[in-house]
Design a protein around this motif. Structure first.
Motif, mmCIF file in Angstrom:
data_model
loop_
_atom_site.group_PDB
_atom_site.id
_atom_site.type_symbol
_atom_site.label_atom_id
_atom_site.label_comp_id
_atom_site.label_asym_id
_atom_site.label_seq_id
_atom_site.Cartn_x
_atom_site.Cartn_y
_atom_site.Cartn_z
ATOM 1 N N LYS A 139 0.838 -1.197 0.000
ATOM 2 C CA LYS A 139 0.000 0.000 0.000
ATOM 3 C C LYS A 139 0.875 1.249 0.000
ATOM 4 N N ASN A 197 2.661 1.656 -3.350
ATOM 5 C CA ASN A 197 1.769 2.210 -4.375
ATOM 6 C C ASN A 197 1.536 3.701 -4.164
ATOM 7 N N GLU A 198 1.390 4.119 -2.903
ATOM 8 C CA GLU A 198 1.224 5.545 -2.609
ATOM 9 C C GLU A 198 2.474 6.323 -3.042
#
Length: 80
Positions: free
Chosen positions: A59, A62-63
């Motif tokens: 996560k 991806n950020e």
């Protein structure tokens, strides 16, 4: 086990001729201190990481990727 030892010996023999050339290049480029003080001590750490693996927060990754994409677009617009 014998096959593994043979493989490791073959790898060592293949690398041996490169040692002197590498050391000469390090001295020529004034990188000997970097090699001995930073890179060589990291070898075992990196080997352990390769063997054990590392946990990745997908996560967050991806950020971070999204943020980099946005920055890249902004820089591209500024340039052109």
């Amino acid at each position: 086990m014998t096959r593994k030892i043979e493989t490791l010996c073959k790898k060592a023999l293949a690398i041996k001729p490169l040692v002197q050339k590498t050391l000469e290049e390090l001295e020529k480029n004034q990188q000997t201190k970097l090699y001995y003080d930073i890179e060589l001590p990291l070898v075992s750490v990196l080997a352990d990481m390769e063997i054990e693996g590392v946990r990745v927060d997908t996560k967050k990754l991806n950020e971070f990727s999204t943020m980099l994409d946005e920055q890249l677009k902004s820089f591209t617009e500024q340039i052109y």
